[in-house]
Design a protein around this motif. Structure first.
Motif, PDB file in Angstrom:
ATOM      1  N   PRO A  42      38.344  39.084  36.404  1.00 18.03           N
ATOM      2  CA  PRO A  42      39.498  39.863  35.919  1.00 18.03           C
ATOM      3  C   PRO A  42      39.117  41.287  35.508  1.00 18.03           C
ATOM      4  O   PRO A  42      39.851  42.238  35.775  1.00 18.03           O
ATOM      5  N   ARG A  43      37.954  41.439  34.897  1.00 16.10           N
ATOM      6  CA  ARG A  43      37.494  42.782  34.507  1.00 16.10           C
ATOM      7  C   ARG A  43      37.194  43.624  35.742  1.00 16.10           C
ATOM      8  O   ARG A  43      37.546  44.815  35.800  1.00 16.10           O
ATOM      9  N   ILE A  44      36.556  43.038  36.734  1.00 13.80           N
ATOM     10  CA  ILE A  44      36.277  43.744  37.985  1.00 13.80           C
ATOM     11  C   ILE A  44      37.583  44.203  38.627  1.00 13.80           C
ATOM     12  O   ILE A  44      37.688  45.336  39.101  1.00 13.80           O
ATOM     13  N   ARG A  94      38.710  47.999  39.383  1.00 19.19           N
ATOM     14  CA  ARG A  94      39.015  48.423  40.767  1.00 19.19           C
ATOM     15  C   ARG A  94      40.385  49.101  40.831  1.00 19.19           C
ATOM     16  O   ARG A  94      40.544  50.123  41.502  1.00 19.19           O
ATOM     17  N   ASP A  95      41.355  48.546  40.121  1.00 21.05           N
ATOM     18  CA  ASP A  95      42.680  49.159  40.080  1.00 21.05           C
ATOM     19  C   ASP A  95      42.611  50.564  39.484  1.00 21.05           C
ATOM     20  O   ASP A  95      43.220  51.501  40.007  1.00 21.05           O
ATOM     21  N   LYS A 138      32.593  53.616  38.868  1.00 23.97           N
ATOM     22  CA  LYS A 138      31.164  53.352  38.659  1.00 23.97           C
ATOM     23  C   LYS A 138      30.949  52.019  37.957  1.00 23.97           C
ATOM     24  O   LYS A 138      30.058  51.250  38.314  1.00 23.97           O
ATOM     25  N   ARG A 139      31.778  51.741  36.970  1.00 25.57           N
ATOM     26  CA  ARG A 139      31.677  50.466  36.240  1.00 25.57           C
ATOM     27  C   ARG A 139      32.037  49.300  37.167  1.00 25.57           C
ATOM     28  O   ARG A 139      31.398  48.254  37.122  1.00 25.57           O
ATOM     29  N   PHE A 140      33.059  49.495  37.999  1.00 28.96           N
ATOM     30  CA  PHE A 140      33.423  48.482  38.993  1.00 28.96           C
ATOM     31  C   PHE A 140      32.229  48.161  39.883  1.00 28.96           C
ATOM     32  O   PHE A 140      31.893  46.993  40.112  1.00 28.96           O
ATOM     33  N   ALA A 141      31.587  49.202  40.408  1.00 30.58           N
ATOM     34  CA  ALA A 141      30.451  49.000  41.317  1.00 30.58           C
ATOM     35  C   ALA A 141      29.336  48.216  40.631  1.00 30.58           C
ATOM     36  O   ALA A 141      28.741  47.313  41.230  1.00 30.58           O
ATOM     37  N   THR A 142      29.086  48.541  39.373  1.00 31.24           N
ATOM     38  CA  THR A 142      28.035  47.845  38.625  1.00 31.24           C
ATOM     39  C   THR A 142      28.389  46.378  38.421  1.00 31.24           C
ATOM     40  O   THR A 142      27.568  45.495  38.684  1.00 31.24           O
ATOM     41  N   LEU A 143      29.597  46.099  37.950  1.00 34.08           N
ATOM     42  CA  LEU A 143      29.978  44.715  37.694  1.00 34.08           C
ATOM     43  C   LEU A 143      30.106  43.910  38.982  1.00 34.08           C
ATOM     44  O   LEU A 143      29.776  42.720  39.013  1.00 34.08           O
ATOM     45  N   HIS A 144      30.570  44.543  40.042  1.00 32.58           N
ATOM     46  CA  HIS A 144      30.627  43.855  41.330  1.00 32.58           C
ATOM     47  C   HIS A 144      29.222  43.471  41.776  1.00 32.58           C
ATOM     48  O   HIS A 144      28.987  42.359  42.249  1.00 32.58           O
ATOM     49  N   ARG A 145      28.292  44.389  41.620  1.00 34.42           N
ATOM     50  CA  ARG A 145      26.892  44.115  41.970  1.00 34.42           C
ATOM     51  C   ARG A 145      26.348  42.955  41.139  1.00 34.42           C
ATOM     52  O   ARG A 145      25.656  42.071  41.666  1.00 34.42           O
TER      53      ARG A 145
END
Length: 134
Positions: free
Chosen positions: A89-91, A95-96, A107-114
């Motif tokens: 949910p945070r990702i 992303r939205d 940038k935070r999305f990319a980190t959490l997705h990784r």
């Protein structure tokens, strides 16, 4: 029970591999990026639920004969529950915000997705280990 646990682990691992190698790439090839993202947002909770059920069931089947294997399976189930209920949910929120133009969220999305991908790979390797060891 050990044999049944191995079958459940094999099925869970197979589902993980099929999703990573078959479903996800095909979705991005067949659909425009926006639709692919929406489709995967719908599919991921089901994917994670399958991993929770499979690894939890295998852990239950191994509890009396292979407590270490049971613990590994339950760790996979619990970490997947956290991913499904908290991290995804945070990702999605990030992303939205990224798509709305928030570069910091991107940038935070990319980190959490990784992070989610790394955890998923560790889980996959743990299941491979269980299949080879037991």
């Amino acid at each position: 029970m050990e044999t049944l646990a191995l079958y459940v682990v094999a099925a869970t691992l197979g589902a993980m591999l099929f999703f990573a190698v078959g479903v996800a790439p095909t979705v991005f090839q067949a659909l425009p990026i926006e639709q692919a993202g929406l489709f995967l947002r719908t599919l991921f909770p089901r994917y994670y639920l399958a991993l929770i059920v499979g690894s939890g069931l295998a852990g239950g089947l191994w509890i009396s004969s292979a407590p270490l294997a049971a613990a590994v399976c339950w760790l996979i189930a619990l970490s997947t529950l956290w991913i499904r209920q908290s991290l995804v949910p945070r990702i999605n929120q990030l992303r939205d915000a990224d798509l709305a133009g928030d570069a910091a969220a991107g940038k935070r999305f990319a980190t959490l997705h990784r992070v989610s991908v790394i955890i998923n790979m560790v889980q996959l390797l743990a299941l491979v280990f269980l299949l080879l060891k037991y």
